[in-house]
Design an enzyme around this catalytic site. Structure first.
Site, PDB file in Angstrom:
ATOM      1  N   LEU A 422       0.810  -1.214   0.000  1.00 42.11           N
ATOM      2  CA  LEU A 422       0.000   0.000   0.000  1.00 42.11           C
ATOM      3  C   LEU A 422       0.848   1.271   0.000  1.00 42.11           C
ATOM      4  CD1 LEU A 422      -2.016  -2.253   1.050  1.00 42.11           C
ATOM      5  CD2 LEU A 422      -3.233  -0.400   2.179  1.00 42.11           C
ATOM      6  N   GLU A 447       1.586 -16.359  25.487  1.00 41.51           N
ATOM      7  CA  GLU A 447       1.458 -17.828  25.538  1.00 41.51           C
ATOM      8  C   GLU A 447       2.776 -18.504  25.168  1.00 41.51           C
ATOM      9  OE1 GLU A 447      -0.888 -18.831  27.079  1.00 41.51           O
ATOM     10  OE2 GLU A 447      -2.368 -17.246  26.867  1.00 41.51           O
ATOM     11  N   ASP A 456      10.844 -25.594  23.513  1.00 48.49           N
ATOM     12  CA  ASP A 456       9.845 -26.645  23.724  1.00 48.49           C
ATOM     13  C   ASP A 456       9.882 -27.654  22.572  1.00 48.49           C
ATOM     14  OD1 ASP A 456       7.415 -27.815  24.982  1.00 48.49           O
ATOM     15  OD2 ASP A 456       6.432 -27.075  23.177  1.00 48.49           O
TER      16      ASP A 456
END
Length: 610
Positions: A422, A447, A456
């Protein structure tokens, strides 16, 4: 611009669900017997209309006029426009999908739930976040005592809100360092004492009550995460038979954060037991807080990944609409001809490159979210039939940090390109992309940050699992490559996927070698830590490329007999897969070289150097 900022892509959602992932065979049977493919499509069409027409209108207004916190009463009032959107969603009853039937929910495939979530999250993410109550009540029902199961039914019936109160000042992602404590009372309840931070939807006036699910350490419990338990702490105490709210419990918002984006969603600091006792109840009457908490966390992480992807999808579609209408400059092939006509910017090479990259990421991450959700379909079906769920659980666990971490990082990165299309107009509030970009940055942070997801992914989902789920996923990808689906048209892309998969396997091998070497020389663990995020992002690239090619193979089969209206869609699926394989996937090779040549001297620099 259209009257709604949000541009849904139901066609691509249905393509993934029914043409690629074969959900028509699953829907309408077994535990999902109440919703067949036709009903699912009707739900998606209706939710798209609701999202565009009733949820999206308050998106900008609630950003410009966010909820107002009143310290004296510790309340936060949301703007009227957002209340209207929220009520429209609650009146639609689609929030019942996936909530246990015993407490007023509707059995639904997770793949349909997350397909539906995309539409709401893309239009107005705060609406979805404020409506967490019934989903969290489902966890309370499944984990709670008989009395708590009745509370869960009340929470659904009365549409209470809910939060997960996890993070504490000074502890952050180190959950085990939390100091909020729980003191047992003679009546079996507990008094919760402490402060929680970054509590989403911690205070608002959209529901008559809010149930806080709070991690706290019972007096005398062990340190670290093992000593934490999960408690249910309502904003208002209530009649256990009717749910009618009574006196205010001792949990109060002390602050609502002033944020860069996602301003419509209240992010609160919550004080427990500071004014008067905050009564809570131990969920399930057992000390199993971390496992119970992760049931909620996994839902929240799927929400984040889906939100990120949904925002990029509408950002890309807004940029595409603008590019198709914006006339600027001559075609590059005729730039020497002073009389050549001006063309829309979709004719310019770099704009085309940018748009196709955005398209490939948005559609690839949609495929990733829905593929992960179909694994959850399988997990649910196996559990209902009392069959072994371990393989499906491992694969779901492996994919979750990729959904959250990869989608959030790549969506934010590509939304910057949506804004770039844009030009200067993208920097203005006349168009929604600047808000998309501000809102999406949150996805990489909450989170569990991207670094947390990378750790993890490697330590828990690969090493602790002994690589079983990863080997299963790699075998599936290799089998699909070997099938040569899509024929010659996709041959080059399949070869590029083979190379990417080999590089990903190489990164894993390097990291496992470094981890094994820590027994002899502990600093080797630093090379693992420097590679965990890199590994997770590389895995995302490979999985997304695999899923794009899987969709492209279906598109090549259908293209010859496709209706004119569908031909461009299928051609777009093929082009996006080829573009991603050629332009994005080769970066995995670079990531492998980086992983093999980690500069450990970085870890021995004095802090003053930075």
């Amino acid at each position: 611009m259209t009257t709604s900022h949000y541009l849904a892509n139901v066609r691509d959602i249905e393509f993934n669900l029914f043409e690629v992932l074969g959900r028509a065979k699953t829907y309408g049977s077994g535990p999902f017997g109440g919703i067949d493919a036709g009903a699912a499509k009707a739900i998606l069409e209706d939710l798209a209309r609701l999202s565009e027409d009733e949820l999206a209108p308050s998106f900008a207004d609630s950003d410009r006029n966010p909820p107002v916190f009143h310290p004296d009463s510790a309340t936060a009032r949301v703007p009227a426009s957002l209340k209207k959107s929220y009520q429209a969603f609650m009146d639609s009853e689609y929030w019942r999908l996936g909530v246990p039937e015993e407490i007023g929910g509707t059995a639904a495939p997770p793949s349909l739930i997350w397909a539906s979530a995309e539409l709401v999250l893309g239009a107005n993410p705060a609406v979805w976040m404020y409506s967490f109550g019934p989903a969290f009540a489902g966890v309370l029902f499944e984990e709670g005592t008989e009395e708590q199961k009745r509370v869960a039914a009340l929470a659904v019936d009365r549409q209470w809100g809910a939060t997960l109160a996890l993070t504490e000042p000074g502890a952050g992602s180190d959950v085990g360092a939390g100091r909020t404590k729980a003191v047992r009372q003679e009546d079996g309840s507990w008094h919760i004492e402490g402060v929680k931070r970054f509590v989403t939807s911690g205070e608002h006036d959209l529901s008559e009550n809010i149930v806080h699910y709070v991690l706290a350490r019972p007096e005398g419990a062990a340190s670290g995460t093992k000593g934490l338990s999960l408690f249910m702490v309502p904003k208002y105490l209530f009649d256990p038979e009717t749910g009618e709210p009574g006196e205010r419990n001792g949990v109060f918002a002390t602050h609502v954060e002033q944020k860069m984006g996602l301003k419509a969603s209240t992010t609160c600091e919550m004080a427990f037991g500071h004014r008067h006792p905050a009564k809570g109840w131990l969920i399930g009457d057992k000390h199993d807080g971390i496992r119970q908490m992760f049931r909620i966390i996994e839902f929240a992480r799927m929400t984040v990944g889906t939100k990120a992807m949904a925002t990029l999808s509408t950002g890309y579609l807004n940029a595409l609409d603008y590019a198709k209408a914006r006339v600027q400059g001559p075609d590059l092939a005729r730039f020497m001809d002073k009389k050549s006509p001006k063309v829309t910017i979709t004719h310019h090479p770099d704009v085309r490159r940018s748009l196709m990259t955005q398209k490939a990421y948005a559609e690839g991450m949609r495929a990733l979210v829905l593929y992960t959700a179909t694994v959850q379909d399988t997990l649910y079906e196996l559990a209902v039939r009392a069959e072994d769920t371990s393989a499906a659980e491992r694969l779901n666990d492996l994919l979750l940090p990729v959904v959250k971490g990869y989608c959030s990082e790549k969506s934010y990165e590509q939304l910057a390109q949506s804004l770039q299309i844009l030009g200067g107009s993208g920097y203005l509030q006349d168009y929604p992309v600047e808000q998309y970009l501000r809102d999406a940055k949150m996805d990489t942070l909450y989170e569990g940050t991207t670094a947390v997801q990378g750790q993890d992914f490697f330590f828990r989902k690969i090493v602790r699992d002994q690589g079983r789920a990863l080997v299963t996923l790699f075998a599936e990808i290799k089998e699909d490559i070997a099938s040569a689906a899509g024929g010659e048209e996709l041959a080059a892309a399949r070869t590029q996927l083979v190379d990417g998969l080999l590089d990903l396997e190489g990164i894993v091998a390097v990291m496992l070698g470094s981890l094994a070497a820590t027994e002899q020389h502990d600093p080797n663990i630093y090379s693992v830590g420097l590679n965990t995020t890199r590994l997770m992002l590389a895995a995302g690239d490979v999985i997304v490329c695999y899923l794009l090619l899987k969709g492209a193979a279906v598109a090549t089969e259908k293209l010859a007999s496709a209706r004119p209206a569908d031909r461009a869609f299928y051609q777009g699926k093929i082009a996006a897969a080829q573009h991603f394989a050629a332009e994005v996937l080769p970066t995995v090779s670079v990531l492998r070289r980086n992983a093999e040549n980690v500069n450990l001297s970085l870890m021995y620099l004095d802090e003053e150097v930075f």
